[in-house]
Design an enzyme around this catalytic site. Structure first.
Site, PDB file in Angstrom:
ATOM      1  N   LYS A  71      46.284  31.703  53.098  1.00  0.00           N
ATOM      2  CA  LYS A  71      47.009  30.800  52.208  1.00  0.00           C
ATOM      3  C   LYS A  71      46.990  29.343  52.669  1.00  0.00           C
ATOM      4  CE  LYS A  71      50.178  34.273  50.352  1.00  0.00           C
ATOM      5  NZ  LYS A  71      51.585  34.652  50.141  1.00  0.00           N
ATOM      6  N   VAL A 223      60.166  40.000  51.863  1.00  0.00           N
ATOM      7  CA  VAL A 223      59.106  39.549  50.958  1.00  0.00           C
ATOM      8  C   VAL A 223      58.001  40.592  50.806  1.00  0.00           C
ATOM      9  CG1 VAL A 223      59.556  37.122  51.450  1.00  0.00           C
ATOM     10  CG2 VAL A 223      57.785  38.323  52.740  1.00  0.00           C
ATOM     11  N   TYR A 225      56.242  43.904  49.678  1.00  0.00           N
ATOM     12  CA  TYR A 225      56.492  44.830  48.570  1.00  0.00           C
ATOM     13  C   TYR A 225      55.653  46.101  48.676  1.00  0.00           C
ATOM     14  CZ  TYR A 225      52.098  43.486  46.271  1.00  0.00           C
ATOM     15  OH  TYR A 225      50.764  43.282  45.968  1.00  0.00           O
TER      16      TYR A 225
END
Length: 276
Positions: A71, A223, A225
């Protein structure tokens, strides 16, 4: 028109992103294909990013999501950044258009939407955050945008934590953003705790800190999942902590990315109901 999209990351073969995007596209009656580009499967690394995006563009992709651990590494390859992506210093969505690559961040907006919906009355007086990577930057930006008064950041990489704290402090001068020396220091006295490191994912099993550090008076946010419930999230819930799972963030960030990919507005609550 049809859309070709995907996800670039490492160890992401079990990602739910393809199902979320393709199912919502089917619900809307539009043709969209979403592919996984997992560097782990062919022993790729950050050095391969230029080639990956070179070929994605030439293969006609409309856009891709970007996840751990790329990212931040993707930013030098982009032509444009949205205001939020620039402020956060991380990108999770790249759009290919008119020969240019533009970077966006829907993690922060997805997290903010999920947090407000799940814990609308949660105290933001003091927040302990574990992790200072790309997802962490987006979550911190979201919490400060929602009005967090104090944010204490801990990461095993002290430089990364200091760099993030300094950037956020400049962006939100009315808040207090500092670096904690340990997970215990970040959590102690906080009204809520957010876990943003990759520890707890199927590919990174374990917990980033012992749940004994939490009290039932604190809210806890995760955060991750996949799995749907990390060990730490389950232990926090068992202690009586109000909790926020990573599922809502995953769905709402995907919905915001879907809108960037297609220019169409998905049914966010439908996407949340149908998540599996």
């Amino acid at each position: 028109m049809s859309w070709l999209c995907g996800l670039v990351g490492e160890g992401i073969s079990s990602s739910r992103s393809p199902a979320m995007h393709e199912r919502e596209a089917k619900n809307m009656g539009i043709p969209l294909v979403y592919r996984i580009i997992d560097t782990h499967q062919w022993k790729g690394s950050v050095q391969n990013l230029p080639d990956i995006f070179h070929w994605l563009e030439r293969f006609g992709f409309n856009g891709v999501n970007v996840t751990h651990p790329y990212k931040q590494a993707i930013i030098p390859l982009l032509d444009e950044l949205s205001d939020a992506a620039s402020a956060i210093g991380a990108v999770n969505t790249v759009i290919f258009k008119n020969g240019k690559l533009s970077g966006h961040n829907t993690d922060w907006s997805g997290y903010a939407a999920n947090f407000k919906q799940t814990l609308p009355n949660a105290s933001l007086a003091s927040i302990g955050q574990i992790g200072a990577g790309g997802a962490a930057a987006a979550v911190a930006y979201a919490l400060l945008s929602l009005g967090a008064v104090e944010l204490k950041i801990f990461d095993v990489d002290k430089k990364k934590a200091h760099d993030l704290a300094e950037r956020l402090q400049n962006l939100f001068p009315s808040a207090v953003v500092n670096v904690a020396q340990s997970a215990k220091d970040a959590i102690n006295g906080a009204s809520g705790v957010v876990q943003t490191s990759p520890i707890g994912m199927d590919s990174h099993p374990g917990t980033p800190f012992p749940s004994s550090l939490l009290t039932e008076k604190q809210w806890f946010s995760e955060v991750i999942y996949f799995p749907r419930e990390t060990k730490l999230l389950g232990e926090a819930r068992s202690k009586g902590c109000p909790t926020v799972s990573g599922i809502g963030m995953a769905v709402f960030q995907a919905a915001d990315a879907f809108e960037l990919f297609t220019g169409l507005t998905p049914a966010r609550e439908r996407m949340l109901r149908e998540f599996d």
